[in-house]
Design a protein around this motif. Structure first.
Motif: not given
Length: 141
Positions: A34-55
Motif C-alpha cells: 500500500h505504501d512502499p515508502a514505509l519500508r525505509s522506516l524498517f530497514r535493519g529491523r528483524d521483521m519477525a520481531q517487529q511482527g511480534e511487537r505488533l501483535m
C-alpha cells in the motif's frame, strides 16, 4: 467505543491469536504494498520481531479497550516513540488500511460490516491517541 464494539473486537481477535506470526507477516506485506515508502522506516529491523511487537500491542489494546485510563498512557508513549522513528500523520492512514485488509483476509466471512466498523473505531482511537503523543513530544522538545 461501545461495549458491543469491544465485544466484537475481542471475539474476532481471539481466533487470530494462534496465527499471530502469519497475521503480522500479512500485515507488513499489505502495508508495504500500500505504501512502499514505509519500508525505509524498517530497514535493519528483524521483521519477525517487529511482527511480534505488533501483535503484542494489538493484544494489549484489545484487552484494555474498556479501560481507557490504562490504555491512553500506553498509546501516548507509543505515539511518542513512533514520532521519534519518523512516523507521520499520513502513515497512520496506510497502517489503518493495511490492518483492516489483513483482518478481512484473516477473518473471512467473520469480518462482517459491523465487525469492520468496530475495528475501524478502535483503530481511529489508537491512531488519534498515538498522534497526540507524538504531537505532545514535539511541543515538549
Amino acid at each position: 467505543m461501545t461495549p458491543h464494539q469491544i465485544h466484537l473486537i475481542r471475539t474476532s481477535f481471539e481466533p487470530l491469536k494462534p496465527l499471530a506470526a502469519t497475521i503480522a507477516e500479512a500485515f507488513y506485506a499489505r502495508l508495504f504494498m500500500h505504501d512502499p515508502a514505509l519500508r525505509s522506516l524498517f530497514r535493519g529491523r528483524d521483521m519477525a520481531q517487529q511482527g511480534e511487537r505488533l501483535m503484542q500491542m494489538l493484544a494489549a489494546a484489545v484487552e484494555l479497550l474498556d479501560r481507557p485510563g490504562a490504555l491512553t498512557p500506553v498509546l501516548l508513549r507509543l505515539g511518542q516513540r513512533h514520532g521519534d522513528y519518523g512516523v507521520t500523520a499520513a502513515h497512520y492512514d496506510s497502517v489503518g488500511a493495511a490492518l483492516l485488509d489483513t483482518l478481512a483476509a484473516g477473518l473471512g466471512e467473520g469480518f462482517t460490516p459491523e465487525t469492520r466498523e468496530a475495528w475501524t473505531a478502535m483503530y481511529r482511537l489508537v491512531a488519534r491517541t498515538m498522534q497526540e503523543g507524538a504531537a505532545a513530544a514535539v511541543l515538549a522538545a
